[in-house]
Design an enzyme around this catalytic site. Structure first.
Site, PDB file in Angstrom:
ATOM      1  N   ASN A 180     -15.198  79.788 -63.968  1.00 49.56           N
ATOM      2  CA  ASN A 180     -15.233  78.364 -64.320  1.00 49.56           C
ATOM      3  C   ASN A 180     -14.279  78.038 -65.474  1.00 49.56           C
ATOM      4  O   ASN A 180     -14.327  76.955 -66.034  1.00 49.56           O
ATOM      5  CB  ASN A 180     -16.660  77.936 -64.685  1.00 49.56           C
ATOM      6  N   ASP A 189     -18.957  87.338 -78.285  1.00 51.09           N
ATOM      7  CA  ASP A 189     -20.223  86.686 -77.959  1.00 51.09           C
ATOM      8  C   ASP A 189     -21.379  87.660 -77.753  1.00 51.09           C
ATOM      9  O   ASP A 189     -21.174  88.883 -77.696  1.00 51.09           O
ATOM     10  CB  ASP A 189     -20.039  85.792 -76.717  1.00 51.09           C
ATOM     11  N   GLU A 194     -18.143  77.271 -72.538  1.00 52.27           N
ATOM     12  CA  GLU A 194     -18.302  76.785 -71.171  1.00 52.27           C
ATOM     13  C   GLU A 194     -17.664  75.405 -71.008  1.00 52.27           C
ATOM     14  O   GLU A 194     -17.580  74.643 -71.979  1.00 52.27           O
ATOM     15  CB  GLU A 194     -19.799  76.678 -70.854  1.00 52.27           C
ATOM     16  N   HIS A 205     -14.184  79.563 -68.434  1.00 51.87           N
ATOM     17  CA  HIS A 205     -14.666  79.799 -69.801  1.00 51.87           C
ATOM     18  C   HIS A 205     -13.911  80.960 -70.442  1.00 51.87           C
ATOM     19  O   HIS A 205     -13.409  81.848 -69.761  1.00 51.87           O
ATOM     20  CB  HIS A 205     -16.195  79.995 -69.852  1.00 51.87           C
TER      21      HIS A 205
HETATM   22  P1  PGA Z   1     -15.808  89.549 -66.055  1.00 48.20           P
HETATM   23  O1  PGA Z   1     -16.184  88.328 -67.022  1.00 48.20           O
HETATM   24  O2  PGA Z   1     -14.789  90.360 -66.801  1.00 48.20           O
HETATM   25  O3  PGA Z   1     -17.108  90.303 -65.894  1.00 48.20           O
HETATM   26  O4  PGA Z   1     -15.267  88.964 -64.810  1.00 48.20           O
HETATM   27  C1  PGA Z   1     -15.145  87.622 -67.613  1.00 48.20           C
HETATM   28  C2  PGA Z   1     -15.711  86.436 -68.347  1.00 48.20           C
HETATM   29  O5  PGA Z   1     -16.729  85.886 -67.914  1.00 48.20           O
HETATM   30  O6  PGA Z   1     -15.113  86.041 -69.358  1.00 48.20           O
END
Ligand code: PGA
Length: 223
Positions: A120, A52, A127, A122
């Site tokens: 959450n 992404d 999302e 995702h």
């Molecule tokens: P993080 O993000 O590794 O910074 O916790 C993970 C994500 O949002 O997929």
């Protein structure tokens, strides 16, 4: 596992994630590759895809995922720029999404996809929603995600509202998936993803439909 895939074929395809979680993995990949000439050379044959990118951040912006990948992985390894693919969230975004899909169709999807998970649930920037998109698409970021990522910006207002992300179908097309989730803050998302039914309200739960997923976690999140 990543190095096994890297050394196993003439054209290994790796799927990379960003965020805090895979930083340790990237450090180890760089270290091990520099300790072994053969391994280092294997990176020349690799094709890399990223999940992404934020809409509205120039690739040189320190919080863009283009910048993150250069800084934390690619500038340390002999990877030709033409083999590095990161969704473009500039210009004609819809067209870029189609082009990314066409590229994946041509090369094939990753042999191994590295994933983190959002609090959450995702994966990539897929999302929680009533529906999930299958392939690379433009998406709005939820307030939870923008708040979680505000730590990288001066304030939450500076966190982009939109992103381009590979879809759930893209992630499920990887030959294998390695999910990394560390710390108490990921416990509930992991529990929801793997101990219940599949739901678009927890995108990571779709990983239950994949035949080859490995989860790396710590004691805090074993639930
Ligand atoms: P993080 O993000 O590794 O910074 O916790 C993970 C994500 O949002 O997929």
């Amino acid at each position: 596992m990543v190095l096994d895939v890297l050394t196993a074929s003439q054209q290994p395809i790796l799927g990379f994630a960003t965020g805090s979680t895979p930083l340790g993995l990237y450090r180890v990949l760089i270290e091990k590759s520099h300790a072994d000439e053969h391994l280092l050379a294997c990176w020349k044959r690799m094709i890399g895809y990223n999940l992404d990118e934020y809409v509205g951040l120039h690739p040189n912006h320190p919080q863009s995922y283009h910048y993150y990948m250069q800084e934390n992985l690619y500038r340390h390894l002999p990877v030709a720029p033409a083999r590095i693919h990161i969704p473009s969230a500039e210009g004609a975004v819809e067209e870029n999404c189609h082009a990314y899909h066409a590229l994946l169709t041509e090369t094939g999807w990753p042999d191994l996809q590295i994933l983190g998970i959002g609090t959450n649930g995702h994966i990539g920037f897929n999302e929680p929603d009533d529906e999930l998109q299958i392939y690379t698409h433009l998406t709005a970021l939820t307030p939870v995600t923008r708040q979680a990522n505000a730590r990288f910006f001066d304030s939450v207002d500076e966190v982009p509202q939109h992103a381009v992300t590979m879809g759930i179908g893209d992630i499920l097309k990887a030959k294998q998936v390695v999910l990394l989730a560390y710390g108490e803050q990921k416990r509930e998302a992991l529990r929801q993803a793997f101990s219940g039914a599949v739901s678009t309200r927890c995108p990571a739960s779709f990983l239950q439909l994949h035949a080859h997923v490995t989860i790396f976690t710590d004691q805090d999140v074993r639930g």
